[in-house]
Design a protein around this motif. Sequence first.
Motif, PDB file in Angstrom:
ATOM      1  N   SER A 135       0.750  -1.231   0.151  1.00  0.00           N
ATOM      2  CA  SER A 135      -0.090  -0.024  -0.011  1.00  0.00           C
ATOM      3  C   SER A 135       0.966   1.345   0.144  1.00  0.00           C
ATOM      4  O   SER A 135       0.614   2.123  -0.691  1.00  0.00           O
ATOM      5  CB  SER A 135      -0.882  -0.067   1.220  1.00  0.00           C
ATOM      6  OG  SER A 135      -1.536   1.246   1.282  1.00  0.00           O
TER       7      SER A 135
ATOM      8  N   LEU B 248      -3.317   5.890   7.074  1.00  0.00           N
ATOM      9  CA  LEU B 248      -4.258   4.791   6.659  1.00  0.00           C
ATOM     10  C   LEU B 248      -4.962   4.304   7.547  1.00  0.00           C
ATOM     11  O   LEU B 248      -4.477   3.915   8.751  1.00  0.00           O
ATOM     12  CB  LEU B 248      -3.514   3.598   5.732  1.00  0.00           C
ATOM     13  CG  LEU B 248      -2.660   3.935   4.862  1.00  0.00           C
ATOM     14  CD1 LEU B 248      -1.811   2.770   4.350  1.00  0.00           C
ATOM     15  CD2 LEU B 248      -3.465   4.268   3.580  1.00  0.00           C
TER      16      LEU B 248
ATOM     17  N   LYS C 242      -7.631   5.989   2.925  1.00  0.00           N
ATOM     18  CA  LYS C 242      -6.771   6.860   3.029  1.00  0.00           C
ATOM     19  C   LYS C 242      -7.566   7.953   3.920  1.00  0.00           C
ATOM     20  O   LYS C 242      -8.712   8.591   3.491  1.00  0.00           O
ATOM     21  CB  LYS C 242      -6.585   7.642   1.735  1.00  0.00           C
ATOM     22  CG  LYS C 242      -5.309   8.812   1.698  1.00  0.00           C
ATOM     23  CD  LYS C 242      -4.120   8.063   2.160  1.00  0.00           C
ATOM     24  CE  LYS C 242      -2.955   9.407   1.941  1.00  0.00           C
ATOM     25  NZ  LYS C 242      -1.887   8.896   1.166  1.00  0.00           N
TER      26      LYS C 242
ATOM     27  N   HIS D 128      -7.755  -0.725   2.931  1.00  0.00           N
ATOM     28  CA  HIS D 128      -7.473   0.361   3.427  1.00  0.00           C
ATOM     29  C   HIS D 128      -8.329   1.518   3.205  1.00  0.00           C
ATOM     30  O   HIS D 128      -8.976   1.497   2.040  1.00  0.00           O
ATOM     31  CB  HIS D 128      -5.880   0.734   3.078  1.00  0.00           C
ATOM     32  CG  HIS D 128      -5.114  -0.369   3.866  1.00  0.00           C
ATOM     33  ND1 HIS D 128      -3.614  -0.340   3.325  1.00  0.00           N
ATOM     34  CD2 HIS D 128      -5.129  -1.288   4.905  1.00  0.00           C
ATOM     35  CE1 HIS D 128      -3.112  -1.339   4.086  1.00  0.00           C
ATOM     36  NE2 HIS D 128      -4.046  -1.912   4.964  1.00  0.00           N
TER      37      HIS D 128
END
Length: 137
Positions: A46, A95, A89, A87
């Motif tokens: 990520s 995260l 943002k 996840h």
Amino acid sequence: MEDVMFVLTVPAIWRDSTKEFMREAAINAGIPSRRITLALEPEAASFMCQNIPIEKLPSGKGFTISKSGTRYLIADIGGGTGDFTIHKKQKNGTLKEISKASGGAYGGINVDRKFVEFLQRVMGENAVKQLKEEATI
């Protein structure tokens, strides 16, 4: 080696004892304990996706996962395992884990094994054995 930090990535589904084994193996290999950080593979993937320079992307536009509020799935499929997590943002750039990492023995080795089993059902064990013997790979 004082200015080097070693980041060892490990599957998210590993038990703490297995992760600790990796840390100990690195120490036994001569890496100072204070220079070792363990990172879960989905989080490392990520981070990498959010930090790829735009000029490295074919479109030159960047990824939308770097925008605040974006939710995305990380599928980390390696040789032996597959780890999956979701996840989001956050506005402050961090995260949030929406779905706890999960996975199992879904890596390439297991896909290969299932494919060979399929071929054996379709073509027969003798044909697959002959194919393996004649393969030049």
